[in-house]
Design a protein around this motif. Structure first.
Motif, mmCIF file in Angstrom:
data_model
loop_
_atom_site.group_PDB
_atom_site.id
_atom_site.type_symbol
_atom_site.label_atom_id
_atom_site.label_comp_id
_atom_site.label_asym_id
_atom_site.label_seq_id
_atom_site.Cartn_x
_atom_site.Cartn_y
_atom_site.Cartn_z
ATOM 1 N N VAL A 88 0.836 -1.199 0.000
ATOM 2 C CA VAL A 88 0.000 0.000 0.000
ATOM 3 C C VAL A 88 0.873 1.253 0.000
ATOM 4 C CG1 VAL A 88 -1.669 1.302 1.401
ATOM 5 C CG2 VAL A 88 -1.992 -1.136 1.025
ATOM 6 N N ALA A 89 2.081 1.139 0.560
ATOM 7 C CA ALA A 89 3.003 2.279 0.587
ATOM 8 C C ALA A 89 3.495 2.651 -0.810
ATOM 9 C CB ALA A 89 4.198 1.968 1.487
ATOM 10 N N ASP A 90 3.322 1.746 -1.789
ATOM 11 C CA ASP A 90 3.733 2.002 -3.173
ATOM 12 C C ASP A 90 2.514 1.775 -4.065
ATOM 13 O OD1 ASP A 90 4.870 2.155 -5.696
ATOM 14 O OD2 ASP A 90 6.559 0.824 -5.233
ATOM 15 N N ARG A 91 1.628 2.776 -4.092
ATOM 16 C CA ARG A 91 0.353 2.632 -4.810
ATOM 17 C C ARG A 91 0.555 2.256 -6.266
ATOM 18 N NH1 ARG A 91 -3.888 4.962 -7.643
ATOM 19 N NH2 ARG A 91 -5.929 4.730 -6.668
ATOM 20 N N ALA A 92 1.554 2.868 -6.924
ATOM 21 C CA ALA A 92 1.780 2.592 -8.352
ATOM 22 C C ALA A 92 2.126 1.119 -8.560
ATOM 23 C CB ALA A 92 2.873 3.492 -8.908
ATOM 24 N N ARG A 93 3.024 0.573 -7.717
ATOM 25 C CA ARG A 93 3.393 -0.849 -7.855
ATOM 26 C C ARG A 93 2.195 -1.743 -7.570
ATOM 27 N NH1 ARG A 93 7.057 -4.635 -3.967
ATOM 28 N NH2 ARG A 93 7.053 -6.462 -5.308
ATOM 29 N N LEU A 94 1.437 -1.401 -6.522
ATOM 30 C CA LEU A 94 0.272 -2.201 -6.171
ATOM 31 C C LEU A 94 -0.737 -2.223 -7.315
ATOM 32 C CD1 LEU A 94 -1.461 -3.804 -4.153
ATOM 33 C CD2 LEU A 94 -2.258 -1.609 -3.235
ATOM 34 N N CYS A 95 -1.039 -1.069 -7.875
ATOM 35 C CA CYS A 95 -2.020 -1.008 -8.965
ATOM 36 C C CYS A 95 -1.527 -1.738 -10.210
ATOM 37 C CB CYS A 95 -2.376 0.440 -9.285
ATOM 38 S SG CYS A 95 -3.368 1.222 -7.981
ATOM 39 N N ARG A 96 -0.230 -1.617 -10.518
ATOM 40 C CA ARG A 96 0.337 -2.362 -11.660
ATOM 41 C C ARG A 96 0.192 -3.861 -11.441
ATOM 42 N NH1 ARG A 96 4.564 1.254 -11.275
ATOM 43 N NH2 ARG A 96 5.885 -0.338 -10.294
ATOM 44 N N LEU A 97 0.505 -4.300 -10.221
ATOM 45 C CA LEU A 97 0.421 -5.721 -9.905
ATOM 46 C C LEU A 97 -1.017 -6.233 -10.014
ATOM 47 C CD1 LEU A 97 1.535 -8.419 -8.812
ATOM 48 C CD2 LEU A 97 1.205 -7.486 -6.511
ATOM 49 N N LEU A 98 -1.951 -5.527 -9.398
ATOM 50 C CA LEU A 98 -3.353 -5.958 -9.449
ATOM 51 C C LEU A 98 -3.861 -5.972 -10.885
ATOM 52 C CD1 LEU A 98 -4.798 -4.097 -6.315
ATOM 53 C CD2 LEU A 98 -4.110 -6.512 -6.495
ATOM 54 N N GLY A 99 -3.473 -4.968 -11.681
ATOM 55 C CA GLY A 99 -3.865 -4.938 -13.086
ATOM 56 C C GLY A 99 -3.293 -6.105 -13.858
ATOM 57 N N ALA A 100 -2.028 -6.427 -13.607
ATOM 58 C CA ALA A 100 -1.392 -7.561 -14.293
ATOM 59 C C ALA A 100 -2.069 -8.878 -13.908
ATOM 60 C CB ALA A 100 0.095 -7.605 -13.962
ATOM 61 N N LEU A 101 -2.419 -9.037 -12.636
ATOM 62 C CA LEU A 101 -3.107 -10.255 -12.207
ATOM 63 C C LEU A 101 -4.483 -10.352 -12.861
ATOM 64 C CD1 LEU A 101 -2.115 -10.265 -8.421
ATOM 65 C CD2 LEU A 101 -1.212 -11.750 -10.230
ATOM 66 N N ALA A 102 -5.191 -9.224 -12.942
ATOM 67 C CA ALA A 102 -6.497 -9.208 -13.610
ATOM 68 C C ALA A 102 -6.359 -9.501 -15.102
ATOM 69 C CB ALA A 102 -7.187 -7.866 -13.391
ATOM 70 N N ASP A 103 -5.232 -9.081 -15.697
ATOM 71 C CA ASP A 103 -4.974 -9.346 -17.123
ATOM 72 C C ASP A 103 -4.623 -10.796 -17.391
ATOM 73 O OD1 ASP A 103 -5.421 -6.738 -17.959
ATOM 74 O OD2 ASP A 103 -3.305 -6.159 -17.828
ATOM 75 N N GLY A 104 -4.293 -11.545 -16.336
ATOM 76 C CA GLY A 104 -3.946 -12.950 -16.508
ATOM 77 C C GLY A 104 -2.481 -13.215 -16.787
ATOM 78 N N THR A 105 -1.605 -12.252 -16.504
ATOM 79 C CA THR A 105 -0.180 -12.446 -16.807
ATOM 80 C C THR A 105 0.440 -13.581 -15.993
ATOM 81 O OG1 THR A 105 0.462 -10.739 -15.219
ATOM 82 C CG2 THR A 105 0.193 -10.048 -17.504
ATOM 83 N N GLU A 106 -0.145 -13.933 -14.850
ATOM 84 C CA GLU A 106 0.348 -15.056 -14.039
ATOM 85 C C GLU A 106 -0.499 -16.306 -14.252
ATOM 86 O OE1 GLU A 106 3.038 -15.090 -12.021
ATOM 87 O OE2 GLU A 106 3.505 -12.952 -12.111
ATOM 88 N N GLY A 107 -1.391 -16.292 -15.262
ATOM 89 C CA GLY A 107 -2.323 -17.397 -15.447
ATOM 90 C C GLY A 107 -3.466 -17.276 -14.453
ATOM 91 N N PRO A 108 -4.203 -18.368 -14.241
ATOM 92 C CA PRO A 108 -5.299 -18.300 -13.269
ATOM 93 C C PRO A 108 -4.747 -18.127 -11.857
ATOM 94 C CG PRO A 108 -5.070 -20.542 -14.124
ATOM 95 C CD PRO A 108 -4.112 -19.686 -14.893
ATOM 96 N N VAL A 109 -5.324 -17.164 -11.126
ATOM 97 C CA VAL A 109 -4.832 -16.847 -9.790
ATOM 98 C C VAL A 109 -5.985 -16.647 -8.816
ATOM 99 C CG1 VAL A 109 -2.719 -15.710 -10.635
ATOM 100 C CG2 VAL A 109 -4.758 -14.332 -10.176
ATOM 101 N N VAL A 110 -5.657 -16.862 -7.555
ATOM 102 C CA VAL A 110 -6.484 -16.418 -6.437
ATOM 103 C C VAL A 110 -5.601 -15.473 -5.652
ATOM 104 C CG1 VAL A 110 -7.663 -17.067 -4.308
ATOM 105 C CG2 VAL A 110 -7.837 -18.538 -6.332
#
Length: 197
Positions: free
Chosen positions: A15-37
């Motif tokens: 949370v201290a790095d909002r830009a990194r957090l948002c990039r990560l969540l966006g990438a997970l939603a995009d499926g870059t790591e495959g199916p995830v929980v």
């Protein structure tokens, strides 16, 4: 085991790095790591529980349940930052419906014999517990700090990068454990089947 599935614990410290957090969540939603929980850390919400317990002295089981509420709150914050994520207490059902689930662990407040209700168990160990239940091939722990190359679960716990109970939960999870810090991925343990081969 679904080797394709990954459980991704996103540390509340991000949370201290909002830009990194948002990039990560966006990438997970995009499926870059495959199916995830996604398993949310408790972040500052869990820190508030620790501070309140320190000031008021209420018992660990109550603090544990309040920390689960903190994780549930962070799940909703993650979904607010990335609307393609779906907060759910049943990630298997959400995956089956094609969603990218963020786990709300509130159901654990009823207690589970295999999960001690102490600060030794945080979202790190709960991510491994969930990965084992879902038959995931990988548990990825995303942190705001890097692990030493070659560090295994016991060393990570000794250095405080993960919670004290994680080595025990790791022993019950047959998949790969990976820690991702700002410097990239560190394999903490290969899948046990690979180790035995």
């Amino acid at each position: 085991m679904s080797h394709a599935l990954s459980v991704v614990k996103v540390g509340g410290s991000l949370v201290a790095d909002r830009a990194r957090l948002c990039r990560l969540l966006g990438a997970l939603a995009d499926g870059t790591e495959g199916p995830v929980v996604i398993v949310p850390g408790g972040g500052g919400l869990a820190d508030a529980v620790r501070a309140a317990q320190g000031a008021l002295g209420f018992p660990d089981p109550l603090a544990h349940r309040l920390a689960l509420d903190a994780m549930a709150g962070m799940a909703r914050i993650f979904a607010a930052l990335e609307p393609r994520l779906e907060v759910t207490q049943d990630p298997a059902q959400a995956l089956g419906a094609g969603a990218v689930p963020v786990w709300d662990p509130s159901a654990l407040k009823a207690g589970r014999p295999e999960i001690p209700e102490t600060w030794d168990v945080t979202s790190d160990s709960l991510a491994l517990w969930l990965a084992a239940r879902l038959g995931a091939g990988t548990c990825l722990l995303v942190k705001s700090a890097d692990a030493r190359l070659g560090a295994g679960p016991a060393e990570l716990a000794r250095t405080g990068l993960v919670d004290a109970a994680l080595p025990g939960f790791a022993a019950r999870f047959p998949g790969r454990i990976v820690l991702r810090g700002p410097g990239g991925d560190r394999l903490c343990r290969a899948a046990l089947a690979e180790c035995a081969a």
